[in-house]
Scaffold this active site. Structure first.
Site, short mmCIF file in Angstrom:
data_model
loop_
_atom_site.label_atom_id
_atom_site.label_comp_id
_atom_site.label_asym_id
_atom_site.label_seq_id
_atom_site.Cartn_x
_atom_site.Cartn_y
_atom_site.Cartn_z
CG HIS A 50 15.46 149.26 -25.44
ND1 HIS A 50 15.67 148.28 -26.47
CD2 HIS A 50 15.08 148.44 -24.32
CE1 HIS A 50 15.37 147.23 -25.86
NE2 HIS A 50 15.03 147.12 -24.50
CG ASP B 39 22.65 140.55 -27.90
OD1 ASP B 39 22.43 140.57 -26.87
OD2 ASP B 39 21.74 140.84 -28.79
NE ARG C 242 21.54 136.69 -20.97
CZ ARG C 242 20.76 137.80 -21.50
NH1 ARG C 242 21.09 138.55 -22.74
NH2 ARG C 242 20.00 138.10 -20.62
CB SER D 233 21.59 141.90 -24.07
OG SER D 233 20.68 141.37 -24.85
CE LYS E 188 19.96 143.53 -28.34
NZ LYS E 188 19.08 142.63 -28.14
#
Ligand code: URA
Length: 409
Positions: free
Chosen positions: A81, A160, A167, A182, A186
C-alpha cells in the site's frame, strides 16, 4: 451504549473499549448513529488521538463491516500500500511482478483525490479495463493469474467508505489513527499474509515530514501486528515525482517501460525495494523478471482477463493524445536542484488529470512527461518537461507552474 456519552468521553481524551468502538461503527453503518454524531466523534479523535488498542479496534470494526476475502490454501497472499504520491505508478509494475514470483496479489486500490493520483484511474486509461469486479470474480482471477487489480466494492469495508466520505467534508482526514484504520481495514480485509507499506513524505505527500510519516508507519505496523499480519514499511521522499511522467495514460506508458526492463531508475528501484520485502525471492531474480519480459506478460494477461486488449497498450500514446503538447525549455544552464512534487501535482490536477471531488471525472490524456530529475545537469534551452493539455491556455498555466516548481542552480 449511548453515542453522545462515547463522543463526550473521547472529547475528554478517555480510552474507549473495543466493544464501545465496535458498537459505534456498527451503529454508523446501520444508520443508528447519525452522520453528525460520527463527525463529532471523528473530530474528537482528530484532537485527542487514539491508543494503539483503540486504533486496532476501529480497524477491526471497519474491516468486519463488510465481506473479507477468503482463499483456498496455497501461495502467500501479499500486497503493498502506498500512502499516495505524484507520478506513483509503482503498483502497476509491482502487482504483476510479485505474482510472477509465486505470490497471490489481490490488490484493492483507490482513485486519485486532490493532487495525488490513484491506481484505478490509471488502469482505466486502458480501454475496456474493468476495475469493478466482484469479490467472487476477483477470487477466480486470482486463482488463474495470481493477481487481480480492482476497486473497493459496496461489500468491502462499507464503514470505511461511509466514514471516509464524512471525513472528507468535515476536516478530519489528516488524523493518524483515522488514516491508519481506514487504510489497514481495507488491507486486512484482503486477508493478507504479508503487507509492505510505502509511506511517502514531502510536498507531494499526505505526510509533509519524515517524522509524521514515521508515526503513521509505526501506527500501521502496530495494527498489523495486533491482527497477526506481517507488516513492513519503507519511508520514501516525495519531494520530486516518481519517474518522469505525471498523468494517467502517461504513467501507464512509463509503467509498461519498467515492465519491459527499461524506464527510469528511481521507479525501478522503488518497485524492487518494495517487492523484495513481500515476494520471498531475491532482488536479482525480480530484476530478471522485469528484464526478460515475464512480468510484462503477466500484466498483459491481467489486462486481457479484466476486459482490456493488450494490443492497445503500445498504442496508448495515440489513443489518449492530448490536443496540445508543449515542450518547456530550461531558462538557463545548471543542475536540477528541485522539481517540487507538490507544485507539479497541483499543476497536473489543474490540467484535469486529477479530481477535486470524489465524483469528478479525470482526463486520461493530460499531464507531464519527459520531466528532468534532481541532480541532472542541463543546458539552456534543453527540454525539462513536456506538457499534455486540452488547450493552449491550460498549457500556458501549466508551464508557469512547472517553471515555478523547478529549481536549476
Ligand atoms: N487513504 C485511505 O484509504 N484512507 C485515508 O484515510 C487516507 C488515505
Amino acid at each position: 451504549m449511548h453515542a453522545p456519552t462515547l463522543i463526550a468521553r473521547k472529547r475528554e481524551g478517555e480510552e474507549l473499549s473495543t466493544e464501545e468502538i465496535g458498537w459505534l461503527v456498527d451503529g454508523y453503518v446501520d444508520g443508528d448513529v447519525a452522520d453528525y454524531q460520527m463527525s463529532a466523534f471523528a473530530m474528537a479523535v482528530f484532537f485527542k488521538g487514539m491508543t494503539a488498542v483503540e486504533t486496532a479496534a476501529l480497524t477491526m470494526a471497519m474491516m468486519r463491516s463488510g465481506d473479507v476475502f477468503q482463499y483456498p490454501p496455497g501461495a502467500p497472499v501479499v500486497d503493498k500500500h502506498s500512502t499516495g504520491g505524484i507520478g506513483d505508478k509503482v503498483s502497476l509494475v509491482l502487482a504483476p511482478l510479485v505474482a510472477c514470483a509465486g505470490c497471490r496479489v489481490p490488490m484493492v486500490s483507490g482513485r486519485g483525490l486532490g493532487i495525488t493520483g490513484g491506481t484505478l484511474d490509471k488502469l482505466e486509461a486502458i480501454p475496456g479495463f474493468r476495475v469493478g469486479v466482484s469479490m467472487d470474480e476477483a477470487a477466480e482471477i486470482l486463482s488463474e493469474l495470481n493477481v487481480v487489480m480492482m476497486g473497493q466494492t459496496d461489500r468491502f469495508c462499507p464503514a470505511d467508505k461511509k466514514l471516509y466520505a464524512l471525513r472528507d467534508v468535515t476536516g478530519t482526514v489528516p488524523s493518524i489513527p483515522l488514516i491508519t484504520a481506514s487504510i489497514m481495514s481495507k488491507k486486512m480485509a484482503e486477508s493478507l499474509d504479508r503487507l509492505v507499506l510505502d509511506v511517502k513524505y514531502g510536498t507531494g505527500a499526505f505526510m509533509k515530514t519524515r517524522e509524521l510519516a514515521q508515526d503513521l508507519a509505526e501506527g500501521m505496523i502496530a495494527v498489523g501486528r495486533e491482527m497477526g499480519v506481517e507488516v513492513s514499511a519503507i519511508l520514501n521522499p516525495m519531494s520530486e515525482p516518481t519517474g518522469r511522467t505525471v498523468g494517467n495514460a502517461l504513467e501507464v506508458i512509463e509503467a509498461l517501460e519498467c515492465l519491459d526492463g527499461k524506464g527510469p531508475e528511481d521507479l525501478r528501484n522503488v518497485v524492487l525495494d518494495l517487492s523484495e520485502i513481500i515476494a520471498g525471492v531475491s532482488r536479482a531474480e525480480l530484476g530478471a523478471m522485469l528484464d526478460d519480459g515475464t512480468a510484462r506478460r503477466k500484466f498483459d494477461a491481467m489486462v486481457s482477463r479484466q476486459g482490456g486488449n493488450p494490443d492497445d497498450l503500445p498504442r496508448l500514446v495515440e489513443i489518449h493524445k492530448a490536443p496540445v503538447i508543449r515542450e518547456v525549455a530550461a531558462p538557463h544552464s545548471g543542475r536540477v536542484l528541485a522539481m517540487d512534487a507538490g507544485g507539479i501535482g497541483q499543476a497536473s490536477l489543474e490540467l484535469g488529470a486529477g479530481r477535486a471531488k470524489a465524483a469528478d471525472p479525470v482526463d486520461f490524456a493530460v499531464g507531464f512527461d519527459r520531466l528532468v530529475k534532481c541532480g541532472e545537469d542541463i543546458s539552456h534551452g534543453d527540454v525539462i518537461a513536456r506538457i499534455h493539455a486540452r488547450s493552449e491556455a491550460d498549457a500556458a498555466k501549466a508551464e508557469a507552474a512547472l517553471l515555478a516548481a523547478a529549481a536549476i542552480g
